[in-house]
Design an enzyme around this catalytic site. Sequence first.
Site, short mmCIF file in Angstrom:
data_model
loop_
_atom_site.label_atom_id
_atom_site.label_comp_id
_atom_site.label_asym_id
_atom_site.label_seq_id
_atom_site.Cartn_x
_atom_site.Cartn_y
_atom_site.Cartn_z
N ASP A 341 0.83 -1.19 0.00
CA ASP A 341 0.00 0.00 0.00
C ASP A 341 0.88 1.25 0.00
OD1 ASP A 341 -2.69 1.28 0.50
OD2 ASP A 341 -1.64 1.96 2.30
N GLU A 377 1.65 -0.39 -5.02
CA GLU A 377 0.74 0.71 -5.34
C GLU A 377 1.65 1.92 -5.47
OE1 GLU A 377 -3.44 2.54 -3.68
OE2 GLU A 377 -1.81 2.30 -2.24
#
Length: 685
Positions: A341, A377
């Site tokens: 993330d 990401e």
Amino acid sequence: MSKRLGEGSPGPLGVTVDARGANVAIFSAHAAAIDLCLFDASGQKEIERLRLPERTGDIFHGHVEGLQIGTRYGLRAHGDFAPTQGHRFNAAKLLVDPHARLLDRQFRLHPSMFAYPAGTDDLQLDSTDSAPFMPKGIVTASPGSRIHAPLTRWSDTILYELHVRSFTRRHPHVPAAVRGTFAGLRHPAAIEHLVKLGITTVELMPLAAWIEERHLLAAGLENYWGYNPVAFSAPDPRLAPGGWDEIRLTIAELASAGIETIVDVVLNHTGEGDELGPTLSLRGLDNASYYRLRADDPRFYADDSGCGNTLALDRAPVVRLAMDAMRAWVRHAGVHGFRFDLATSLARRADGFDAHAPLLAAIQQDPELAGLKLIAEPWDIGLGGYQLGRFPAAWGEWNDRFRDDVRRFWRGDQGYLGALATRLAGSADVFAKRPASRGINFVTAHDGFTLADLVSYSVKRNAANGEANRDGSNNNHSWNNGHEGPSDDLQVLSARRRDQRALLATLILARGTPMISMGAELGQSAHGNNNCYAQDNELSWLDWDNADQSLIRFVATLTEARRNTPLVRGDLGLTGDRTEDWLPHVEWLSPEGSPLLPADWDAADGGSLVMLLGESGDRVALLIHRGANPRAFRLPEPAQDRQWQLVVDSAADLAARRLSGSEIAVAPRSVMLFAERATLVPKAS
């Protein structure tokens, strides 16, 4: 010193069981002393407090005779409470061991967890003991080192982003007692659905123990998605009441069905938030070492995550914490990879992003981690935070360019035909120096509209989150097909189903690795909420009873077509170059069959094309038609003794059938895939 307390050793970090008891080693560069606090079996009563007797460099350590597996424990750190200098020690606050691998309960935010009195600011010291309300670590056995190789080649991978609780919380065939847990995910009915869809890899949303943000507590809500971690190496008890055994068994069952498991890890920040957040672990152990503080005022945090703080992953102790956490998930659970993330934050130095940053380098040389499937990401909210295409070549990256260009094309935005072609061909403009499969294509994901809502709402409906509809993206590139939100109009409903199918076909038949968001195949709606992070209810739970069965079948048809059509999932970047047999890798044709001209790519009405792929004597044709009316397409003449075979038609729920001739009637707003295959010769009687 207690007779049962010896000097121990500075490694490994955390609590490590041996034949005589356990070694305890805790990093802190700025603490004066650290206490190990032992609790009774309920985790409520502190029964012993032991000062770690030795310090080697920045690691406090000791060996506790007779400390057994199953013991509940926490930490207290002594030092300066000087927020303006970056130090926030407060021994009244029980701290979770950053290396704890199991917790006795979930986190629930409580006023005692804050290091300052209610109604004051963070410069005041509060001496309320937080221990009664804090989770306790549970001493566990340490598994040996092991390597879990991925089960599927990148080029064959079909990802499915999945929230463990949402997936089975309402599943009618999963026993109520295990719905919403790893045990529920392990149920044959759950796995059968994934197999039926043709999924090779599940990407599980965060599993590490997390806490809700303080503004949610005031609104009576909880963090549901889990992107607010506290203990990186410990599974959240809400998802795995049975601990590591429950997780390991589930991942093994998925693997037996041919499905590998990737875990979404949040290493960019912690749930301790900004300077007004709770003191739960790292803040109380060594705030100035674990977090990136503002150079002009270390009272405050650098916030590249948008969540209040950012971990200082350019420092060796923080890199070690992250590496140990990932190894814990590999060793205890057997995962096959990680999705990172806000991965740009993981590669930040003081002067910005560095593709060779310490954590990335550490992962690449680690024998347990380097060979796993790793997905970034590739952005955060900090300066220079958008880094798509700049992570290590072996990594995958979420490709939001695919998401946005595909959405804008199908919405009807003018001038996006060329952008669509680039995405269909594997986004070589972004991933030129790596295989096309490292680009993770997606149209929807956990954050943003569901697929059904993407074609049903022009604007978000997030009032239920308690933030006056300010949260969640406003830049959705969505459309409503003539009516905003729920509709009984059969024409509107038909148009929405048509568009969902066209979007799914575009996703799954493009070069790159497709990622399907959980529920897209069911027609799942969140009633316009595009940020359900705080919604542990029907907005998030999959509605199995009202699932669109025809859409499920269509997704299965698409994934089967992808598996059986090597040209679709090829890993080469598509160019106009010739193959060894002089077939072009890719040709872009108009519906009439002529090559597209430069002016065609940016034409205001450009909404139709043929992508013709060729290699080793084989050809496939992908037909895209965005128009509101049917249109005739002409395919090139098939080679001798071959004919074009229809493989997929997004406008019809059908099995593949053979067609003769080269002119095709293409339905409005649809996608078709044809393969050139040998003509069947009738057997002699």
